[in-house]
Write an enzyme that holds these catalytic residues in place. Structure first.
Site, short mmCIF file in Angstrom:
data_model
loop_
_atom_site.label_atom_id
_atom_site.label_comp_id
_atom_site.label_asym_id
_atom_site.label_seq_id
_atom_site.Cartn_x
_atom_site.Cartn_y
_atom_site.Cartn_z
N LYS A 285 0.84 -1.20 0.00
CA LYS A 285 0.00 0.00 0.00
C LYS A 285 0.88 1.25 0.00
O LYS A 285 1.87 1.31 0.74
CB LYS A 285 -0.90 -0.04 1.24
CG LYS A 285 -1.91 1.09 1.32
CD LYS A 285 -2.82 0.92 2.54
CE LYS A 285 -3.89 1.99 2.61
NZ LYS A 285 -4.81 1.79 3.75
N SER B 27 -9.80 1.95 2.63
CA SER B 27 -8.90 2.70 1.77
C SER B 27 -7.91 1.82 1.01
O SER B 27 -7.33 2.26 0.03
CB SER B 27 -8.10 3.69 2.63
OG SER B 27 -7.32 2.99 3.59
N SER C 284 -10.12 -0.59 6.79
CA SER C 284 -9.51 -0.50 5.46
C SER C 284 -8.81 -1.74 4.95
O SER C 284 -8.41 -1.77 3.78
CB SER C 284 -8.53 0.66 5.42
OG SER C 284 -9.23 1.84 5.19
N1 GLN Z 1 -13.38 4.06 5.92
C1 GLN Z 1 -12.80 4.47 7.17
C2 GLN Z 1 -12.42 5.93 7.11
O1 GLN Z 1 -12.71 6.52 6.14
C3 GLN Z 1 -11.63 3.60 7.53
C4 GLN Z 1 -10.38 3.98 6.82
C5 GLN Z 1 -9.20 3.13 7.24
O2 GLN Z 1 -9.35 2.10 7.89
N2 GLN Z 1 -8.02 3.60 6.90
O3 GLN Z 1 -11.86 6.47 8.00
#
Ligand code: GLN
Length: 501
Positions: free
Chosen positions: A81, A156, A180
């Protein structure tokens, strides 16, 4: 073995083939690079490909194997990532403010993969600074879901999930602050594992919300995810929040996980409430039925405070993010914008460098931390977080792990929630609590909707209950074949470069 067979290899079968002398890391890596070059314009899963440096690492792995080296991931290509620092590779967190930045050092998780012999083949797309649930907020444009390019891959870590699903890499590393890893794994039909908070070092992982962030693996099978997890886990002097607890458990023994006899698995009532898509519910219930058939005893449990999870998370995560992102001001970190005065330079840098979602969170975060509102929001959310953690502790004192859905719906269409942040945030309802409570959670593929989109079964374990959770996931996977299905290659007319420009 031809290159079409090579890209289908998972970590375990690739390692076995290399051990038998039927495959070289160089050929495997080259096949994946070639496929990535051909497919990435359609999926936009990767932000960068390593090319020659990956091939050089692969050759070094082949030479070491010829000398008898048998390290755990020797010659295995992995995608990373774009949030984790790999020395010499770009690291931009999907943000314009970091475009052009090359990592000066390896994150601890990368150093550990490197020591285990892994090959760093590509960087994967992410929502900007990991803020989002669809991989649409990236400065590189949206990633597409390999099962349906009109849909998002989740986020994400949508780039990592799409890369593993589309056979651009057999495994990937990602990060999970509020879901995410698990949510994109569910949307793309791969296995994603978020370890307990403190289990894996965050050193060299671009910070979003430091009390919630955790790095973990994505792969095609639970065993492969466990293999990567085992390499990256454990105390790190560079991250004082890592636990000194030794990383125990025998990853190879997961192969023999075939039943769930003697295990009590809890079904949180709140996870089967209104708002859950009927098809997702039916597929999750079928998976739970399978766990019962494998010998598990099922019990209902209560998580009365989990309904406050979204409100609590969307106060705490932006608060921490606003503090973490203060460093990108064009002097110490980030690209610098032109201006006449210092203040204007700060303003222009952040105005031009950050996208809309990041700005929304910085504004929200500074608001809830401001002196007039701190008690009403931040401090109250901290207390709610304690209640949520206590909820889970109580539920997990009655059973070995919890089962439920990962997401309330299957993957949604690109653009569908972009203008409605609240709709996007509500999709995190089942995942954020696990981060707030600091637990571990696994998503394993558990079926497909009538429109052909994958869904995931969520297995939530107590803090440091990783091996138990992985064992449950492995036993489920050995009894099912959802994880073996593969998406068709997207047709060339789904060219995202053309669409998004
Ligand atoms: N969708 C969640 C957010 O927008 C989680 C994002 C994540 O785990 N990095 O914060």
């Amino acid at each position: 073995m031809d290159s079409r067979e090579m890209v289908e290899l998972d970590v375990e079968t690739g390692l076995e083939a290399m051990a038998r002398g039927e495959l070289t890391s160089e050929a495997w890596t080259a096949a994946l690079l070639e496929r990535s070059a051909a497919l990435n314009s359609r999926l936009n899963a990767l932000t960068w490909q390593a090319g020659e440096t990956a091939l050089a690492e692969a050759r070094a792995a082949d030479a070491a194997r010829a000398e008898g080296d048998e390290r755990a991931l020797l010659g295995v290509p992995v995608a990373i990532k774009d949030l984790l620092n790999v020395k010499g590779q770009p690291c931009t967190a999907g943000s314009a403010i970091l475009k052009g930045y090359t990592a000066a050092y390896d994150a601890t998780v990368i150093a550990r993969l490197r020591e285990a012999g892994a090959v760093f083949v590509s960087r994967t797309n992410t929502d900007e600074f990991a803020m989002g649930g669809s991989t649409e907020t990236s400065t590189y444009g949206p990633t597409r879901n390999p099962w349906n390019p009109d849909c998002v891959p989740g986020g994400s870590s949508g780039g990592s999930a799409a890369a593993v699903a589309a056979r651009l890499a057999p495994a990937a590393l990602a990060s999970d602050t509020g879901g995410s890893i698990r949510q994109p794994a569910a949307f793309c039909g791969v296995t994603g594992f978020k370890p307990t908070y403190g289990r894996v070092s965050r050193y060299g992982c671009t910070a979003f919300a430091s009390s919630l962030d955790q790095v973990g693996p994505m792969a095609r099978t639970v065993e492969d995810a466990a293999r990567l997890y085992h390499v990256i886990a454990g105390a790190d002097p560079a991250d004082s929040t890592t636990s000194p607890q030794p990383v125990d458990g025998d990853v190879a023994a997961l192969r023999d996980a075939h039943d769930l006899k003697g295990l009590r698995l809890g079904l949180p009532k709140a996870y089967f409430a209104e708002g859950l898509d009927p098809e997702v519910e039916q597929l999750t219930r079928a998976a739970i039925g399978q766990c019962r058939a494998l010998g598990a005893e099922l019990v209902e449990v209560d998580l009365p405070y989990s309904k406050y999870g979204i409100a609590c998370y969307y106060i705490l995560a932006p608060a921490e993010a606003s503090a973490n992102l203060a460093r990108y001001e064009g002097v110490r970190y980030g690209n610098r914008a032109e201006a006449d005065t210092l203040l204007e330079m700060y303003e222009n840098t952040r105005e031009q460098g950050f996208g809309a979602e990041v700005k929304r969170r910085v504004i929200l975060g500074t608001y809830v931390l401001s002196s007039g509102f701190y008690d009403a929001y931040y401090s109250r959310a901290q207390r709610v977080r304690t209640l949520i953690r206590t909820d889970f502790e109580q539920a997990l004192s009655q059973c070995d792990a919890l089962l439920g859905p990962v997401t309330p719906t299957p993957a949604f269409r690109v653009g569908e929630r972009s203008a409605d942040p609240l709709a996007m945030y509500l999709g995190d309802i089942f995942t954020v609590n696990v981060n707030l409570a600091g637990l571990c959670g696994l998503s394993v593929p558990c079926g497909f909707t009538s429109s052909g989109l994958p869904t995931g079964l969520h297995i939530i374990g107590p803090a440091f209950g990783e091996m138990q959770v992985l064992k449950i996931g492995a036993a489920y996977q050995h009894a099912t074949d959802w994880h073996l299905r593969r998406p068709a290659d997207p047709p060339p007319d789904a060219d995202v470069d053309a669409k998004t420009k």
